[in-house]
Design an enzyme around this catalytic site. Structure first.
Site, short mmCIF file in Angstrom:
data_model
loop_
_atom_site.label_atom_id
_atom_site.label_comp_id
_atom_site.label_asym_id
_atom_site.label_seq_id
_atom_site.Cartn_x
_atom_site.Cartn_y
_atom_site.Cartn_z
CG ASP A 42 -6.49 -2.93 -3.79
OD1 ASP A 42 -7.10 -1.86 -3.57
OD2 ASP A 42 -5.29 -3.10 -3.54
CG HIS A 53 -5.73 -2.47 0.10
ND1 HIS A 53 -4.95 -2.24 -1.00
CD2 HIS A 53 -5.20 -1.73 1.10
CE1 HIS A 53 -3.99 -1.38 -0.68
NE2 HIS A 53 -4.12 -1.05 0.59
CB SER A 60 -0.97 -0.07 1.18
OG SER A 60 -2.02 0.82 1.00
#
Ligand SMILES: *[C@@H]1O[C@H](CO)[C@@H](O)[C@H](O)[C@H]1NC(C)=O
Ligand SMILES: *[C@@H]1O[C@H](CO)[C@@H](O)[C@H](O)[C@H]1NC(C)=O
Ligand SMILES: *[C@@H]1O[C@H](CO)[C@@H](O)[C@H](O)[C@H]1NC(C)=O
Length: 336
Positions: A275, A305, A174
């Site tokens: 995601d 995610h 991320s």
């Protein structure tokens, strides 16, 4: 419409499902309209793990301070059961959390780094960089790069003798994936004595842009990521008045920096089908390829995610094997 919507919701084992729901809720509630974060609320979820000098499953950990004035430190994960003649690559890891949340002592990140250290095996350096909104860009990138410089100049005594800094990988998920990319570009300019960055593990990296992508618009019933959240984070990250097409956010967008001439490490990009950030991650992969970089794309259609921090999710284990193979394959090319 309704049945269509149902298929847009991921199916998850109960434990990750509950934890992701709580994480989404706390992330939502902790962000104040005036742009600050209520960190006390986050501390309610006391999921911190201290370092352990006594090995747990063959891994011991120690926290090492680089610069106390900006609370820059890292947690070092050391495999204790590998034979001394086995060379260990070094993975510099940047945790996710939108540049605003979490730290290496957060239990899920502690555990995932332990797994990397054990499965590969490798020495892991998990970096505590400065967070939003108290510290804007480029504090995070500076902290990441300074960690490499620190290892190069003042390798700590705790570093095992068989760890090899000429076999360094950058890894991050991320926001940590965004951070790894920018540190990789800076490291490509050289200037190190021992450190050589040879690979990058880019796990669901966080990029943005003004224009909404198809996956951002479609995936509204998924954990953690929403455009409302990501807009808030980029606003807190960028200099005042900047928009999301800024070169560090939309790295492959209209204001992209040309990296064709930059020495850039071989990269694996990991993407999940649930995601909302996936379209940009595939664009990132295409852009690296167009820029002449060695890169491979690994896609898990059912992954949300942050899936990889939950061992209960089957793809998390497939992912771990992919990382192990990638690190072995790339290291072999550079071993003396
Ligand atoms: C968090 O906020 C997003 C965006 O406003 C919303 O779609 C989502 O339902 C919220 N989730 C929780 C658990 O609060
Ligand atoms: C933002 O709001 C919180 C809570 O309402 C308050 O304590 C804080 O001082 C405010 N910060 C700024 C910079 O306005
Ligand atoms: C975890 O790390 C954060 C960031 O440096 C720090 O503020 C906190 O005190 C640490 N918590 C524990 C329990 O070590």
């Amino acid at each position: 419409m309704n049945s269509n919507r149902l298929t847009e919701s991921p199916v998850l084992p109960w434990k990750p499902k509950i934890l992701l729901f709580i994480a989404t809720l706390i992330t939502n509630l902790s962000r104040r309209p005036n742009g600050t974060i209520n960190r006390r609320l986050l501390n309610l979820l006391d999921l911190k793990t201290p370092p352990t000098n006594k090995p747990i499953q063959g891994i011991k950990t120690v926290d090492i301070t680089i610069d106390a004035t900006r609370n820059l430190w890292f947690r070092l994960f050391i495999p204790t059961k590998t034979l001394p003649d086995i060379i260990l690559p070094v993975i510099i890891f940047f945790h996710g959390g939108g540049f605003a949340y979490l730290s290496p002592n957060f239990s899920h990140y502690d555990k995932v780094c332990r797994r990397f250290a054990k499965e590969i095996p490798a020495v892991i350096v998990s970096v505590n960089y400065r967070l939003l909104p108290e510290h804007r860009y480029p504090s995070q990138y500076n902290d990441g790069f300074d960690t490499l410089k620190f290892l190069d100049e003042r390798k700590p005594d705790e570093f095992p003798a068989n760890a090899d800094l000429s076999l360094c990988f950058l890894a991050g998920d991320s926001a940590g994936g965004n951070l790894a990319h920018h540190v990789a570009c800076r490291a490509g300019k050289g200037g190190f004595r021992e450190v050589r960055v040879i690979g990058q593990i880019s796990i669901q990296p966080f990029f943005g842009g003004e224009e909404r992508t198809e996956s951002e618009l479609r995936l509204k019933k998924v954990p953690i990521v929403s455009v409302e959240l990501t807009d808030w984070l980029w606003k807190a990250f960028l200099p005042e008045g900047e928009n999301r097409d800024h070169e560090v956010v939309n790295v492959m967008g209209p204001r992209a920096v040309d990296i064709k001439g930059v020495k850039y490490p071989e990269t694996m990009v990991v993407v999940g089908g649930f995601d909302p950030l996936q379209d940009r991650q595939r664009e990132f992969y295409e852009w690296l390829k167009r820029s002449g970089k060695e890169v491979k794309l690994i896609q898990y259609p059912n992954a949300v995610h942050a899936f990889y921090v939950f061992p209960e999710i089957p793809e998390a284990n497939q992912f771990m094997m992919e990382v192990r193979d990638f690190v072995h394959k790339v290291s072999a090319k550079f071993m003396k």
